[in-house]
Write an enzyme that holds these catalytic residues in place. Structure first.
Site, mmCIF file in Angstrom:
data_model
loop_
_atom_site.group_PDB
_atom_site.id
_atom_site.type_symbol
_atom_site.label_atom_id
_atom_site.label_comp_id
_atom_site.label_asym_id
_atom_site.label_seq_id
_atom_site.Cartn_x
_atom_site.Cartn_y
_atom_site.Cartn_z
ATOM 1 C CE LYS A 137 2.548 4.116 3.368
ATOM 2 N NZ LYS A 137 1.263 4.782 3.641
ATOM 3 C CD1 TRP A 140 4.060 -5.860 11.304
ATOM 4 C CD2 TRP A 140 3.063 -7.533 10.211
ATOM 5 N NE1 TRP A 140 2.700 -5.664 11.379
ATOM 6 C CE2 TRP A 140 2.063 -6.675 10.718
ATOM 7 C CE3 TRP A 140 2.662 -8.655 9.478
ATOM 8 C CZ2 TRP A 140 0.704 -6.902 10.527
ATOM 9 C CZ3 TRP A 140 1.309 -8.876 9.288
ATOM 10 C CH2 TRP A 140 0.351 -8.003 9.809
ATOM 11 C CD GLU A 159 -4.738 3.460 9.387
ATOM 12 O OE1 GLU A 159 -4.095 2.469 9.063
ATOM 13 O OE2 GLU A 159 -5.183 4.271 8.559
ATOM 14 C CG HIS A 164 -32.247 0.006 9.410
ATOM 15 N ND1 HIS A 164 -33.602 -0.247 9.398
ATOM 16 C CD2 HIS A 164 -32.043 0.997 8.518
ATOM 17 C CE1 HIS A 164 -34.195 0.536 8.512
ATOM 18 N NE2 HIS A 164 -33.262 1.318 7.961
ATOM 19 C CE LYS A 224 -5.835 6.721 7.454
ATOM 20 N NZ LYS A 224 -6.096 6.265 6.144
ATOM 21 C CB CYS A 279 9.000 -9.014 6.761
ATOM 22 S SG CYS A 279 7.981 -10.019 7.813
ATOM 23 N NE ARG A 289 8.782 -2.428 4.499
ATOM 24 C CZ ARG A 289 8.213 -3.164 3.569
ATOM 25 N NH1 ARG A 289 7.850 -2.623 2.452
ATOM 26 N NH2 ARG A 289 8.014 -4.452 3.759
ATOM 27 C CD GLU A 327 -9.251 6.673 4.390
ATOM 28 O OE1 GLU A 327 -9.601 5.496 4.284
ATOM 29 O OE2 GLU A 327 -8.064 7.007 4.578
ATOM 30 C CG ASN A 355 10.140 -9.804 3.578
ATOM 31 O OD1 ASN A 355 10.653 -10.002 4.670
ATOM 32 N ND2 ASN A 355 10.257 -8.666 2.927
ATOM 33 N N GLY A 356 7.027 -13.030 3.621
ATOM 34 C CA GLY A 356 5.930 -13.788 3.028
ATOM 35 C C GLY A 356 5.431 -14.856 3.978
HETATM 36 C C1 F6R Z 1 -4.704 2.723 5.897
HETATM 37 C C2 F6R Z 1 -3.785 2.062 4.996
HETATM 38 C C3 F6R Z 1 -4.157 0.720 4.466
HETATM 39 C C4 F6R Z 1 -3.803 0.634 2.974
HETATM 40 C C5 F6R Z 1 -4.037 -0.796 2.456
HETATM 41 C C6 F6R Z 1 -3.780 -0.891 0.971
HETATM 42 O O1 F6R Z 1 -4.219 3.963 6.283
HETATM 43 O O2 F6R Z 1 -2.757 2.567 4.686
HETATM 44 O O3 F6R Z 1 -5.507 0.438 4.667
HETATM 45 O O4 F6R Z 1 -4.593 1.551 2.290
HETATM 46 O O5 F6R Z 1 -3.219 -1.677 3.138
HETATM 47 O O6 F6R Z 1 -2.474 -0.507 0.680
HETATM 48 P P1 F6R Z 1 -2.022 -0.148 -0.791
HETATM 49 O O7 F6R Z 1 -2.750 1.086 -1.186
HETATM 50 O O8 F6R Z 1 -0.547 0.036 -0.711
HETATM 51 O O9 F6R Z 1 -2.426 -1.302 -1.659
#
Ligand code: F6R
Length: 589
Positions: free
Chosen positions: A584, A71, A469, A485, A466, A2, A27, A462, A95-96
């Site tokens: 984000k 959100w 998501e 396994h 990617k 949010c 975001r 990683e 927010n929260g």
């Molecule tokens: C994946 C992604 C998330 C963030 C995670 C931590 O692409 O962006 O997995 O890496 O939410 O976010 P930060 O680094 O802002 O603490």
């Protein structure tokens, strides 16, 4: 997650609020709304869907207002669950998460009050309305004393013209004054950033009142306090695609620059002299982080242990905080967070500090919440990252962490080199274009496995994150040796596999897993520093990345995987910058 904006000035508030909400769109959100105060009543516009749905705000009267992108956490995405929530005299955005909302709601229902939404946030409007006697800050304080959980709240009251009150607890909130004397507030600086803006980051428990061109900040006992304001960098106000179709790809192309900008010389730079001493004396390193930042932590731990022989453990921040963790004497805790606002990482960092650790924060955002918590702040220089999927920030984190490894190794009398990585990343980026031709194998796959061993294993995780998501294709990053396994049972001819091989000592071992997958019909692709493996019959196609100090190779091998995820996402017809259900910065637990 949010977003909140607020405006208190002489202009029409609604267009300012809508412009601010648009800057927070990246975001992630599912509904949006604004409320302005006008002649003792409210103008309320809220809608499920995009901010565009609110119009341009030019017809909405009132010079004071609050806005929100939601959100969903409690209650489905819908217009009625969108903020602001109005009850009686009061309009709020939040927010929260209010953890005791059910109990408070029961109390309000018993008083005969009706609820218009299924959100946890609406109780805030009910409580403030109950306590409001003309002093909005006091009513907000009385309300927050009843709340448990996390919140950034902004509130208007019909009886308090030209006033916004706001409060923060474990959810970011800034208040600001611009050169024209207008007052603003926001959950994130980019929503309101402009040249010369004076900004104050509120701390937990603080309340601020925006009124008559002045910002007054109170501590949790409602004592006025003097807070420092800093001048914001105007550049963060207007992220631009600069001709690229999407922020995500633009940010991938910025990786070499982001890395170069994130490699301080810890042995020489006076700003880090105390931190360097602590690093050299540390007996143990613990890294806490989430998501992509967690993966950069895993890669760094591998390099710290392999090169510097210092024990290094990496914990998911959300697990660390509930594990009753042991913090050994002489522990250095590194909290890694691009945004500096991730609730789980903040809580883990706080706990580590309370238990005696020396805390260093590695973040991409100056003045973020984590910077106020840490003993040492190390800023990565990736520049603003707009796309929800983290790319350049990951490489920037690695660049800083590898610079730390190099510095610690130097102290121990060992020479390793990471300064060539940005130039090598540019070569890796060039080579990565080839993976676009792999796309049809992935859009058609039932599932995708990313395999690797040693440092390659973390890059596999990683790469998988990617792909998941932004393309929504089920995928796993797996330690290549572990496949047999159990998970091998899932592999068949509808499976696509990407193997990452950059570690000489385990290269052939990863190839064994590749063969196991190939024998079951999987289509296998390879990202490698060793071209000879690409010529094996098991491999459909391969990309060769430059060689470097082996422990540092994740900074190069991840790039083709980022480009692959982007390309597959586009082929699936999705927007890579705004993946569904994701945000984000994840400011709730
Ligand atoms: C994946 C992604 C998330 C963030 C995670 C931590 O692409 O962006 O997995 O890496 O939410 O976010 P930060 O680094 O802002 O603490």
């Amino acid at each position: 997650m949010c977003g909140i904006v607020g405006y208190c000035g002489n202009r029409k508030a609604a267009p300012v609020l809508i412009a601010g909400l648009k800057k927070l769109e990246y975001r992630g959100y599912d509904s949006a709304g604004i409320a302005t105060l006008y002649k003792g009543g409210y103008r309320l516009v809220k809608k499920k869907g995009r901010v565009e749905g609110l119009g341009d705000g030019k017809d909405v009267k009132g010079n004071v207002g609050i806005g929100h992108t939601r959100w969903a956490t409690h209650g489905a995405p819908s217009t009625r669950n969108a903020h602001p929530h109005v009850f009686g005299q009061v309009a709020i955005v939040h927010n929260g998460i209010i953890e005791n909302a059910a109990e408070l709601k029961k109390e309000c229902l018993a008083r005969g009050e009706k609820f218009a939404s299924e959100t946890d946030s609406e109780v805030i409007a009910h409580l403030i309305n109950r306590f409001y006697r003309g002093d909005l800050a006091a009513a907000l304080r009385a309300c927050t004393q009843r709340l448990t959980g996390s919140y950034a709240i902004a509130v208007l009251a019909a009886g308090s013209p030209d006033t916004i009150a706001c409060a923060r607890q474990k959810s970011p909130l800034v208040v600001a004054k611009n050169r024209a004397g207008e007052l603003l507030l926001a959950s994130d600086i980019p929503a309101v950033a402009e040249e010369g803006l004076q900004v104050c980051t509120l701390q937990d428990g603080e309340i601020a009142l925006l009124q008559n061109g002045e910002i007054t900040v109170f501590d949790s006992t409602m004592r006025r306090i003097n807070r420092d304001f800093f001048v914001c960098d105007a550049q963060i106000s207007a992220p631009a695609k600069n001709g690229y179709e999407h922020f995500m790809y633009k940010e991938i192309t910025e990786i070499p620059f982001a890395m170069r900008n994130s490699m301080p010389d810890f042995t020489q730079n006076q700003d880090f002299s105390v931190f360097y001493k602590v690093l050299c004396q540390a007996k143990y390193i613990e890294i806490v982080a989430c998501g992509t930042a967690y993966h950069s932590g895993l890669c760094a731990a591998y390099a710290f242990e392999k090169i510097c022989r210092i024990p290094c453990r990496v914990s998911l921040a959300s697990e660390y905080r509930y594990r009753d963790p042991i913090v050994p004497e002489g522990a250095l805790v590194l909290a890694i967070s691009q945004s500096g606002e991730t609730a789980d990482t903040l809580a883990a960092a706080q706990l580590a500090k309370e238990r005696g650790a020396c805390l260093a924060a590695l973040t991409n955002v100056g003045h973020s919440s984590i910077t106020t918590l840490a003993d040492f702040v190390i800023l990565t220089g990736a520049g603003q990252e707009v796309a929800v999927a983290a790319t350049k920030s990951f490489n920037a984190q690695l660049a800083t962490l590898y610079a730390m490894v190099q510095a610690l190794a130097a102290h121990q009398g060992t020479k390793v080199e990471c300064r060539d990585l940005p130039a090598l990343a540019a070569l890796s980026l060039k080579a990565s274009e080839r993976v676009r031709s792999w796309t049809p194998y992935f859009t058609g796959a039932k599932s995708v496995f990313f395999l690797g061993r040693g440092a390659d294993c973390f890059v596999a995780s990683e790469g998988s994150l990617k792909l998941k998501e932004i393309s929504y294709i089920p995928s796993e990053g797996y330690a290549a040796g572990e496949l047999k396994h159990g998970t091998l049972a899932l592999v068949d001819k509808e499976t696509a596999v990407v193997a990452v091989i950059t570690q000489q000592s385990v290269a052939q071992k990863t190839m064994n897993a590749v063969h196991e997958a190939y024998a079951r019909g999987a289509k296998v692709f390879l990202v490698t520093a060793f071209p000879e493996y690409g010529k094996r019959e098991e491999i459909v196609d391969h990309v060769v990345i430059p060689t470097c100090e082996e422990a540092f190779s994740p900074a190069l091998s991840v790039i083709p995987l980022q480009v692959l995820a982007y390309s597959v996402c586009l082929a699936c017809g999705y927007d890579p910058d705004k993946p569904r259900n994701l945000a984000k910065s994840v400011t709730v637990e």
